[in-house]
Write a protein that holds these residues in place. Structure first.
Motif, PDB file in Angstrom:
ATOM      1  N   GLN A   1       0.827  -1.204   0.000  1.00 18.51           N
ATOM      2  CA  GLN A   1       0.000   0.000   0.000  1.00 18.51           C
ATOM      3  C   GLN A   1       0.862   1.255   0.000  1.00 18.51           C
ATOM      4  OE1 GLN A   1      -2.733   0.177   3.239  1.00 18.51           O
ATOM      5  NE2 GLN A   1      -3.740   2.037   2.545  1.00 18.51           N
ATOM      6  N   GLU A   2       1.974   1.248   0.735  1.00 21.79           N
ATOM      7  CA  GLU A   2       2.847   2.417   0.754  1.00 21.79           C
ATOM      8  C   GLU A   2       3.438   2.691  -0.618  1.00 21.79           C
ATOM      9  OE1 GLU A   2       2.977  -0.112   2.714  1.00 21.79           O
ATOM     10  OE2 GLU A   2       2.478   0.608   4.746  1.00 21.79           O
ATOM     11  N   ASP A   3       3.788   1.620  -1.333  1.00 25.16           N
ATOM     12  CA  ASP A   3       4.335   1.804  -2.685  1.00 25.16           C
ATOM     13  C   ASP A   3       3.282   2.342  -3.641  1.00 25.16           C
ATOM     14  OD1 ASP A   3       6.714   0.814  -1.728  1.00 25.16           O
ATOM     15  OD2 ASP A   3       6.285  -1.249  -2.344  1.00 25.16           O
ATOM     16  N   LEU A   4       2.040   1.856  -3.498  1.00 25.78           N
ATOM     17  CA  LEU A   4       0.966   2.365  -4.352  1.00 25.78           C
ATOM     18  C   LEU A   4       0.719   3.846  -4.109  1.00 25.78           C
ATOM     19  CD1 LEU A   4      -1.595  -0.589  -4.123  1.00 25.78           C
ATOM     20  CD2 LEU A   4      -0.100  -0.013  -6.044  1.00 25.78           C
ATOM     21  N   VAL A   5       0.770   4.261  -2.847  1.00 23.98           N
ATOM     22  CA  VAL A   5       0.590   5.690  -2.535  1.00 23.98           C
ATOM     23  C   VAL A   5       1.707   6.519  -3.149  1.00 23.98           C
ATOM     24  CG1 VAL A   5       0.539   7.366  -0.655  1.00 23.98           C
ATOM     25  CG2 VAL A   5      -0.727   5.225  -0.440  1.00 23.98           C
ATOM     26  N   ARG A   6       2.935   6.020  -3.091  1.00 24.22           N
ATOM     27  CA  ARG A   6       4.065   6.757  -3.675  1.00 24.22           C
ATOM     28  C   ARG A   6       3.935   6.827  -5.204  1.00 24.22           C
ATOM     29  NH1 ARG A   6       7.553   3.683  -2.154  1.00 24.22           N
ATOM     30  NH2 ARG A   6       8.140   2.650  -4.096  1.00 24.22           N
ATOM     31  N   ILE A   7       3.490   5.728  -5.823  1.00 22.75           N
ATOM     32  CA  ILE A   7       3.303   5.736  -7.283  1.00 22.75           C
ATOM     33  C   ILE A   7       2.229   6.744  -7.686  1.00 22.75           C
ATOM     34  CG2 ILE A   7       2.495   4.341  -9.229  1.00 22.75           C
ATOM     35  CD1 ILE A   7       3.817   1.928  -7.902  1.00 22.75           C
ATOM     36  N   LEU A   8       1.131   6.781  -6.924  1.00 25.73           N
ATOM     37  CA  LEU A   8       0.065   7.743  -7.218  1.00 25.73           C
ATOM     38  C   LEU A   8       0.557   9.178  -7.070  1.00 25.73           C
ATOM     39  CD1 LEU A   8      -2.896   8.245  -7.881  1.00 25.73           C
ATOM     40  CD2 LEU A   8      -3.416   8.062  -5.441  1.00 25.73           C
ATOM     41  N   SER A   9       1.366   9.419  -6.035  1.00 25.15           N
ATOM     42  CA  SER A   9       1.918  10.766  -5.850  1.00 25.15           C
ATOM     43  C   SER A   9       2.846  11.151  -7.000  1.00 25.15           C
ATOM     44  CB  SER A   9       2.672  10.824  -4.518  1.00 25.15           C
ATOM     45  OG  SER A   9       3.258  12.087  -4.334  1.00 25.15           O
ATOM     46  N   ASP A  10       3.647  10.192  -7.468  1.00 29.37           N
ATOM     47  CA  ASP A  10       4.539  10.472  -8.605  1.00 29.37           C
ATOM     48  C   ASP A  10       3.742  10.770  -9.875  1.00 29.37           C
ATOM     49  OD1 ASP A  10       6.655  10.028  -6.923  1.00 29.37           O
ATOM     50  OD2 ASP A  10       6.974   7.949  -7.554  1.00 29.37           O
ATOM     51  N   LEU A  11       2.645  10.039 -10.073  1.00 27.30           N
ATOM     52  CA  LEU A  11       1.813  10.306 -11.249  1.00 27.30           C
ATOM     53  C   LEU A  11       1.184  11.694 -11.186  1.00 27.30           C
ATOM     54  CD1 LEU A  11       0.038   6.847 -11.721  1.00 27.30           C
ATOM     55  CD2 LEU A  11       1.883   7.816 -13.104  1.00 27.30           C
ATOM     56  N   ASP A  12       0.739  12.092  -9.992  1.00 24.46           N
ATOM     57  CA  ASP A  12       0.166  13.437  -9.851  1.00 24.46           C
ATOM     58  C   ASP A  12       1.216  14.511 -10.134  1.00 24.46           C
ATOM     59  OD1 ASP A  12      -2.252  12.349  -9.216  1.00 24.46           O
ATOM     60  OD2 ASP A  12      -1.945  12.448  -7.042  1.00 24.46           O
ATOM     61  N   ALA A  13       2.434  14.311  -9.604  1.00 27.11           N
ATOM     62  CA  ALA A  13       3.488  15.285  -9.855  1.00 27.11           C
ATOM     63  C   ALA A  13       3.847  15.359 -11.340  1.00 27.11           C
ATOM     64  CB  ALA A  13       4.730  14.920  -9.033  1.00 27.11           C
TER      65      ALA A  13
END
Length: 328
Positions: free
Chosen positions: A136-148
């Motif tokens: 779940q932590e990796d998914l949150v980081r991936i989503l944040s990278d996509l938003d950026a």
């Protein structure tokens, strides 16, 4: 000895029937309230007593309690509950059925939600097995990278749009500057005498009288015309020779009443063709004590002719500057 007597080995007959535990062997219990020996036998069944004909039957009571189905005998007979009352098997229980309906609805909703969650998870996992195994932590980081990354792309789009607008405005500015430069070059070309010119204007003809037309009178006429707004002019002689008049043009007196203009010899009469406001230029030449009065005072004459389209076609060789430079 009869069939109902039993030989005990003592020689005394034993009466038939069960032995009473209260008396000696072979004798019944003399107590009037003694229990039946059949009830005290360990081999007698311990089931519930059946009501006799003299006792009233106990009716089943429906108090809404839940029936324990495990207490029902295999034969289908009613079984006594904890209160000692027997309930008939197969009777409907209203309260229990209501509780079962509410619980069934809740269980069905939970099962439907669980099935939907499983289907979504299976589809997601089958679409991208890597993301399905990601924490779940990796998914949150991936989503944040996509938003950026999306924000950076939006900024790049806005920057490109601004550049496009600037280029378009710059192109328009360059075109406007080019048009202005062309216009200024044409004006300078006309003033420098390197380009022909047409426009409304005036022709001024000088006829000599007793005295020839001197270079000073022609120069005064040119100066008066320039002061009245003349934009382009040329001077012609009686022999059709024409010279473009510019800022550096000079006039000299020649032999036999001739006129030297820019080193070229012209003979009278002299005609000046000028482009500008005809009325203003004519007024400037006719001022008291001006060019017209001076020529006429020497016996000569000045004739005017207004032109809607005056043409100055004579050209001057471009001047090569040796010393002057533009100020930077």
């Amino acid at each position: 000895m009869s069939d109902e007597q039993t030989d005990t080995g003592t020689g005394w007959p034993q009466p038939a029937g069960p032995v009473r535990p209260g008396g000696p062997a072979g004798e019944p219990d003399p107590r009037p309230d003694a229990p039946d020996p059949d009830e005290l036998s360990p081999l007698a069944p311990q089931g519930p007593a059946q009501p006799s004909d003299d006792e009233p039957a106990v009716e089943p009571v429906d108090d809404g309690a839940t029936v324990d189905l495990s207490a029902v005998s295999r034969s289908g007979e009613p079984v006594a509950d904890s209160d000692g009352l027997a309930e008939p098997v197969g009777e409907p229980v209203v309260a229990g059925r209501s509780r079962w309906s509410a619980a069934g609805v809740m269980i069905a909703a939970l099962l439907a939600l669980l099935g939907f969650t499983l289907v979504v998870q299976l589809k997601t996992t089958s679409t991208d097995p890597t993301l399905g195994a990601t924490r779940q932590e990796d998914l949150v980081r991936i989503l944040s990278d996509l938003d950026a990354r999306e924000n950076r792309l939006q900024q790049d789009i806005r920057a490109l749009e601004d550049s496009q607008r600037q280029l378009q405005s710059g192109e328009q500015g360059r075109q406007a500057a080019l048009d202005e430069a062309t216009r200024r070059a044409d004006e300078l070309g006309i003033l420098a005498g390197t380009l022909p010119a047409v426009g409304p204007g005036l022709t001024v003809q000088f006829d000599a009288g007793v005295k020839p037309i001197s270079a000073n009178r022609v120069l005064d006429a040119v100066q008066e015309l320039r002061g009245a707004g003349a934009e382009a002019m040329q001077i012609s002689g009686g022999d059709r020779a024409t010279v473009r008049v510019i800022a550096s043009t000079y006039f000299l007196d020649g032999d036999d009443g001739s006129l030297m203009v820019e080193g070229r010899r012209l003979s009278g009469p002299y005609t000046i063709t000028v482009i500008g406001d005809p009325a203003t230029m004519r007024t400037a030449l006719n001022i008291p004590g001006g060019v017209v009065a001076s020529v006429r005072g020497d016996g000569g004459n000045v004739t005017f002719g207004e032109r809607e389209v005056a043409e100055v076609s004579a050209l001057h060789v471009p001047i090569k500057l040796e010393h002057a430079r533009p100020v930077s």
